[in-house]
Design a protein around this motif. Sequence first.
Motif, PDB file in Angstrom:
ATOM      1  N   VAL A 103      -1.640 -13.291 -19.623  1.00 55.09           N
ATOM      2  CA  VAL A 103      -0.475 -14.052 -20.079  1.00 55.09           C
ATOM      3  C   VAL A 103       0.780 -13.191 -19.922  1.00 55.09           C
ATOM      4  N   ARG A 104       0.700 -11.958 -20.373  1.00 54.32           N
ATOM      5  CA  ARG A 104       1.849 -11.053 -20.248  1.00 54.32           C
ATOM      6  C   ARG A 104       2.209 -10.850 -18.782  1.00 54.32           C
ATOM      7  N   ALA A 114       0.618 -20.082 -19.037  1.00 53.96           N
ATOM      8  CA  ALA A 114      -0.588 -19.255 -19.110  1.00 53.96           C
ATOM      9  C   ALA A 114      -1.091 -19.151 -20.546  1.00 53.96           C
ATOM     10  N   PHE A 115      -0.175 -19.059 -21.473  1.00 51.99           N
ATOM     11  CA  PHE A 115      -0.578 -18.985 -22.885  1.00 51.99           C
ATOM     12  C   PHE A 115      -1.259 -20.281 -23.327  1.00 51.99           C
ATOM     13  N   VAL A 116      -0.690 -21.420 -22.951  1.00 53.83           N
ATOM     14  CA  VAL A 116      -1.290 -22.707 -23.321  1.00 53.83           C
ATOM     15  C   VAL A 116      -2.686 -22.828 -22.715  1.00 53.83           C
ATOM     16  N   ALA A 117      -2.821 -22.399 -21.461  1.00 55.48           N
ATOM     17  CA  ALA A 117      -4.136 -22.458 -20.818  1.00 55.48           C
ATOM     18  C   ALA A 117      -5.139 -21.579 -21.562  1.00 55.48           C
ATOM     19  N   MET A 118      -4.696 -20.401 -21.993  1.00 49.35           N
ATOM     20  CA  MET A 118      -5.576 -19.516 -22.750  1.00 49.35           C
ATOM     21  C   MET A 118      -5.913 -20.110 -24.115  1.00 49.35           C
ATOM     22  N   ALA A 119      -4.899 -20.598 -24.820  1.00 56.94           N
ATOM     23  CA  ALA A 119      -5.093 -21.092 -26.183  1.00 56.94           C
ATOM     24  C   ALA A 119      -5.942 -22.352 -26.234  1.00 56.94           C
ATOM     25  N   SER A 120      -5.981 -23.118 -25.145  1.00 55.94           N
ATOM     26  CA  SER A 120      -6.734 -24.366 -25.132  1.00 55.94           C
ATOM     27  C   SER A 120      -8.110 -24.231 -24.494  1.00 55.94           C
ATOM     28  N   TRP A 121      -8.450 -23.033 -24.016  1.00 59.53           N
ATOM     29  CA  TRP A 121      -9.751 -22.816 -23.380  1.00 59.53           C
ATOM     30  C   TRP A 121     -10.859 -22.941 -24.427  1.00 59.53           C
ATOM     31  N   GLU A 122     -11.895 -23.679 -24.092  1.00 58.14           N
ATOM     32  CA  GLU A 122     -13.020 -23.880 -25.005  1.00 58.14           C
ATOM     33  C   GLU A 122     -14.083 -22.805 -24.788  1.00 58.14           C
ATOM     34  N   GLY A 123     -14.437 -22.121 -25.858  1.00 54.80           N
ATOM     35  CA  GLY A 123     -15.510 -21.146 -25.789  1.00 54.80           C
ATOM     36  C   GLY A 123     -15.041 -19.776 -25.353  1.00 54.80           C
ATOM     37  N   GLU A 124     -16.016 -18.932 -24.996  1.00 55.50           N
ATOM     38  CA  GLU A 124     -15.704 -17.566 -24.616  1.00 55.50           C
ATOM     39  C   GLU A 124     -14.992 -17.521 -23.261  1.00 55.50           C
ATOM     40  N   PHE A 125     -14.268 -16.436 -23.051  1.00 55.31           N
ATOM     41  CA  PHE A 125     -13.544 -16.256 -21.791  1.00 55.31           C
ATOM     42  C   PHE A 125     -14.513 -15.700 -20.746  1.00 55.31           C
ATOM     43  N   THR A 126     -15.042 -16.608 -19.966  1.00 55.46           N
ATOM     44  CA  THR A 126     -16.058 -16.281 -18.966  1.00 55.46           C
ATOM     45  C   THR A 126     -15.410 -16.074 -17.597  1.00 55.46           C
ATOM     46  N   ASP A 127     -16.252 -15.790 -16.597  1.00 56.91           N
ATOM     47  CA  ASP A 127     -15.745 -15.662 -15.226  1.00 56.91           C
ATOM     48  C   ASP A 127     -15.058 -16.944 -14.770  1.00 56.91           C
ATOM     49  N   ALA A 128     -15.530 -18.084 -15.264  1.00 58.08           N
ATOM     50  CA  ALA A 128     -14.923 -19.359 -14.876  1.00 58.08           C
ATOM     51  C   ALA A 128     -13.473 -19.435 -15.343  1.00 58.08           C
ATOM     52  N   TYR A 129     -13.189 -18.870 -16.510  1.00 57.62           N
ATOM     53  CA  TYR A 129     -11.797 -18.859 -16.996  1.00 57.62           C
ATOM     54  C   TYR A 129     -10.922 -18.036 -16.053  1.00 57.62           C
ATOM     55  N   PHE A 130     -11.375 -16.842 -15.711  1.00 55.87           N
ATOM     56  CA  PHE A 130     -10.545 -15.950 -14.911  1.00 55.87           C
ATOM     57  C   PHE A 130     -10.471 -16.382 -13.443  1.00 55.87           C
TER      58      PHE A 130
END
Length: 289
Positions: free
Chosen positions: A145-146, A160-176
């Motif tokens: 985000v930074r 980017a912050f909204v995308a992070m804050a609304s992600w469901e579950g753990e931050f997996t490879d799919a998130y990144f």
Amino acid sequence: METHTLETPGADLVHDVRGPLPTTDGRPPLFMIGQPMDAAGFAALAARFPERTVVTYDPRGLGRSTRKDGRADHTPQTQADDVHALIEALGAGPVEMFASSGGAVTALAVVAKYPADVTTLVAHEPPLITLTPDGPAAVRARAEVREAYEKRGWGAGMAAFVAMASWEGEFTDAYFAQPQADPAAFGMPTQDDGSRDDPLLSDRSWAVSGYRPDADAIAAAPTRVVIAVGEESGNVQTGRTSVATAELLGQRVTVFPSHHSGFCDDAYGYPGKPDEFAHRLRQVLDGAS
């Protein structure tokens, strides 16, 4: 409502007092604190407690409170000292406290360091990202985000912050593996205004989200501590950090209506359910679980 300024060596702290001090209802004052939210964000909730004396404030360097310490970062320990100074200056302690987001982190630091200041703390969705099982991945997501903010400006950073804050579950490879969030898709500006001092998108508040509460000190305090979570927060980051904080303190979360800013109306960002939220807060302050 009366507005006052407390001058301290490090900052001039602007705060609003709704109702009489000393109180006339036999109850302690009700403090409402946030970070980076300032007093303006609590207007709707404070208005729903007309029978209480309510105190709100702008943390140092935010809103109307100016800094004199030459710093730009935000730390729970410094803000805890400020809240303690306000309670002492008002002759208001011990108080009841509703604290949200980064303010909930500050409030946990207050209870640990100044245990006589607060009788009941309702800490709503503290964003303590390192307490979750995927803490290192959450720290990486925060850094991205930074990076978006530094490279492309406020709109990109907030997307980017909204995308992070609304992600469901753990931050997996799919998130990144996702493409960069498009600010236009969120109705945010695509042009860069050149500013890089946002307390939410820069690294200035990393000490808040990276804080680890002193569970032993909190357990030893006489304060009744309630960790609250919005019913809509579910498995997003602040829902998970709330559960993790409660587990650290040996308790379960207490569910409140709505989402992370569920106590706000449509005058402040994404509206929640302030009537229902205030009703639930009143119940919890009165001793309900």
